[in-house]
Design an enzyme around this catalytic site. Structure first.
Site, short mmCIF file in Angstrom:
data_model
loop_
_atom_site.label_atom_id
_atom_site.label_comp_id
_atom_site.label_asym_id
_atom_site.label_seq_id
_atom_site.Cartn_x
_atom_site.Cartn_y
_atom_site.Cartn_z
N SER A 151 -2.30 -5.45 -3.04
CA SER A 151 -1.14 -6.34 -3.57
C SER A 151 -1.43 -7.22 -4.75
CB SER A 151 -0.43 -7.15 -2.47
OG SER A 151 0.63 -7.66 -2.83
N ASP A 186 7.55 0.44 1.70
CA ASP A 186 7.08 -0.92 1.14
C ASP A 186 8.05 -2.01 0.80
OD1 ASP A 186 5.59 -3.24 0.11
OD2 ASP A 186 4.23 -2.13 -0.58
N HIS A 227 3.97 -2.28 3.48
CA HIS A 227 3.12 -3.06 2.43
C HIS A 227 1.63 -3.21 2.96
CE1 HIS A 227 2.58 -5.55 -1.04
NE2 HIS A 227 2.00 -6.61 -0.17
#
Length: 255
Positions: free
Chosen positions: A106, A204, A234
């Site tokens: 991320s 996600d 995610h």
């Protein structure tokens, strides 16, 4: 309770880190740096499992918490991409001249790209998990603009407490948004001298896989792959997800 090494990041702020050094001092095999996500910490499933693997394989590995995260000092709401990038750069320097694979999740994937942009040729490979490239402009600002409560909070208080799927609401600050404009990657794209692997779940909800694909398309690399993982969220923390991440890292670290 885990005990971590503490390193001064700036006056009055120390960040926590853990590293595994190979048993043989002359071991120069590529190592790994784990870069976690926004509002996450290094005790998460992926980082812990990858550290366990590196220790079993006797490979150099570092994981750490940004300031305001996990076991590190500082206030989360005072953090910016500039500060966290500086901390990532300091931790990467602990590898000295060892070739390194950056494994970023991320926001950590975004920071990995920024590190690679700063030091072309010095990174051996990138493994990015749902990279949130340009996250303040591409992901946060549109969400705030579409939310009257968020717009009002940012205008009035300089901070919005964003609801989270994973726990308590967390602060998004005007300072974070404004600082992020200094670090945009996608408009110009990026030339990479090292191989790239992006892994993204097709379910996600936080960083849509289409954003991961946009990031992939903006990167120019002689060896790049975009891997879309069926039913992946995610976090990509299922056993099969972590195995895919580990295999990608092993492939790029192969001598």
């Amino acid at each position: 309770m885990l005990q971590f090494e503490m390193m001064e990041a700036r006056p009055g702020i120390r960040i926590a880190l853990e590293r595994h050094e190979p048993r043989h001092p002359d071991d120069r095999k590529p190592g790994f740096l784990w870069l976690g996500g926004f509002n996450s910490d290094m005790t998460g499933t992926k980082a812990t499992r990858l550290m366990d693997w590196a220790q079993a394989a006797d490979r150099f590995f570092i994981r750490f918490d940004y300031s305001g995260h996990g076991a590190s000092e500082g206030r989360f709401e005072e953090g910016t991409l500039s500060l966290w990038l500086t901390e990532a750069r300091m931790v990467l320097a602990l590898a000295r001249d060892r070739p390194m694979i950056l494994v970023g999740s991320s926001m950590g994937g975004y920071l990995a790209l920024l590190l690679a942009r700063e030091s072309p040729g010095s990174i051996k490979g990138l493994v990015l998990v749902a990279p949130a490239a340009d996250m303040t402009e591409a992901l946060m600002e549109p969400e705030i603009a579409a939310n009257a409560e968020a717009l009002g909070a940012i205008a009035r208080d300089g901070v919005w407490l964003r609801p989270s799927l994973y726990g308590e609401p967390y602060p998004i600050t005007r300072t974070l948004i404004e600082d992020g404009r200094q670090h945009l990657l996608l408009p110009q794209g990026l030339d990479l001298a090292c191989p790239l692997r992006i892994l993204h779940g097709d379910r996600d909800p936080d960083v849509p896989w289409q954003h991961g694909r946009k990031t992939f398309d903006a990167i120019r690399s002689p060896d790049a792959q975009f891997i879309l993982i069926k039913d992946g969220d995610h976090r990509l923390s299922r056993d099969q997800d972590i195995l895919a991440i580990r295999r990608a890292a092993e492939e790029l670290a192969a001598d």
